[in-house]
Design an enzyme around this catalytic site. Sequence first.
Site, PDB file in Angstrom:
ATOM      1  N   ASP A  50       1.723   2.180  -7.542  1.00 11.98           N
ATOM      2  CA  ASP A  50       2.643   3.065  -6.812  1.00 11.98           C
ATOM      3  C   ASP A  50       3.267   4.114  -7.736  1.00 11.98           C
ATOM      4  OD1 ASP A  50       4.014  -0.036  -5.546  1.00 11.98           O
ATOM      5  OD2 ASP A  50       2.242   1.042  -4.855  1.00 11.98           O
ATOM      6  N   GLU A 229       1.767   4.247   4.920  1.00  9.03           N
ATOM      7  CA  GLU A 229       2.877   4.130   3.952  1.00  9.03           C
ATOM      8  C   GLU A 229       2.664   5.111   2.813  1.00  9.03           C
ATOM      9  OE1 GLU A 229       2.628   0.033   2.712  1.00  9.03           O
ATOM     10  OE2 GLU A 229       0.983   0.428   1.339  1.00  9.03           O
TER      11      GLU A 229
HETATM   12  O1  AHR Z   1       3.414  -2.253  -4.398  1.00 10.62           O
HETATM   13  C1  AHR Z   1       4.370  -2.783  -3.494  1.00 10.62           C
HETATM   14  C2  AHR Z   1       4.177  -2.189  -2.119  1.00 10.62           C
HETATM   15  O2  AHR Z   1       2.822  -2.411  -1.717  1.00 10.62           O
HETATM   16  C3  AHR Z   1       4.403  -0.690  -2.037  1.00 10.62           C
HETATM   17  O3  AHR Z   1       5.726  -0.339  -1.709  1.00 10.62           O
HETATM   18  C4  AHR Z   1       3.431  -0.292  -0.938  1.00 10.62           C
HETATM   19  O4  AHR Z   1       3.080   1.088  -0.962  1.00 10.62           O
HETATM   20  C5  AHR Z   1       2.235  -1.186  -1.270  1.00 10.62           C
HETATM   21  O5  AHR Z   1       1.457  -1.411  -0.183  1.00 10.62           O
END
Ligand code: AHR
Length: 477
Positions: A50, A229
């Site tokens: 991320d 997301e």
């Molecule tokens: O890495 C943790 C979470 O998992 C992140 O917030 C999301 O984008 C991913 O799917």
Amino acid sequence: MTHYLSRRAFAATAALLPVACAPAGRSILNAATPPAAAGPANPLVRQRADAQIFRHDDGYYYMTGSVPEYDRLVLRRSRTLAGLSTAEEVVLWRHQASGPMSGFIWAPELHLIDGRWIVYFAAGPSGGGEDVFRIRTYAVVCDGPDPMEGRWAVLGRFETPWDSFNLDSTVFSHRGTRYFAWAQREPGIETNSNLYIAPLATPLTLAAKPARLTVPTLDWEIRGFKVAEAPAVLHRNGRLFMTYSASATDARYCLGLLTIDEDANLMDPRAWTKSPTPVFTSCPETSVYGPGHNSFTVDEQGRDILVYHGRDYEAIEGDPLFNPDRHTRIQRLYYDADGTPDFGVPVGNGPLPDRFASLARPGAWLAHENGRAFVGAAALAATQFRTAPAPGGGIHLSPILMPSHHLVARPDGSITIAPKDASTPLPNADIFERVDGGAADRVRFLSRAYPGRAIAAIGEALRLAPAAEAVSIWVAI
Ligand code: AHR
């Protein structure tokens, strides 16, 4: 409340110009290309998912991201992208001993807002069971001008219209308005998360009712789980491009793309168009799986860079969310003729590849298809070649889609793609010297085995030719 959070448990080259002539007495063929400072190589940073990387106006690159333990906010900075690999990483803040921010800490982003450094992140309580996925968005704020040195304290919780699973927020400004984009589960919509946007009134409050931009419904968005997301925004070529990540966080994880005209109303969902297909997916040829949760930055030359995470392998044991090997990766971001980003494929481990356009044949690339090297038009990934150091100096040229192969010069003047471990017709027929092509970004690839000859564009064929000829000049793009 039903937790759909088990997923979280587990959410033109220039026209042919007269070839520059070297000053009298110096052959352009001896103009060695200055040794390039070691550029970035993938993975850029291991086990940082991320990742957000941005180049601040203080000249530093700042990088944050999720750590495998999901227990702290970290930050590193460097004057170069490559330097991030080894830069010191500081801990800005650790999850609390108890309460709503004592569990997972996910997907931080650093932003400078009205002169204050703020880190947004998602957090949940500890305590086990499904409750650990009561994930909400929070922010911490720095008490000084240097985010690496200051003290950080909780600013508060993002107030959203629903008290539900929300994460992966980002902040961007457009036409004088500061927007917040994030992922959230909306009551009444049976998905893990959808994407929303709204103007910010303060760092943690909205100035208007959110607009829902996309709900995961397409096949490639709902593999494993129904997920949209990790929004990230890029403003280029008269449009705003919002990437997002979809599906389960294993090899099915991928990037989608929303696009809007820069003059449109960002709060009108109808003004955004959604790519019907993913724009960035796992690539077995380069051995990168589950590429996603991206951000955007620029390299030291101001060229767009895609930042994302991805694993080196496909099969995962256990819950992908707790697999630590989502490494931070970067690569050049190119554009189609109409200005739309072309994400290509994840380029794989090793130094970043280049593309080489023929100076003699504008619009024609050093490319390969079906194992054959040629000069012409091709998909982005088929024009990306990695130059790897060769024994005794010089380089090998290896297509990113065929990483176990590289270019080999043949006695008949042809240039073929052959396995790296295959014998060559002459010693060093697979080694080339990358030398100055007479102007910035122009290069020649001199054959080590056939002195005075270089890789050249002869029509659509890739052949050896006299190194001094224009057909032997390539523009590294
Ligand atoms: O890495 C943790 C979470 O998992 C992140 O917030 C999301 O984008 C991913 O799917």
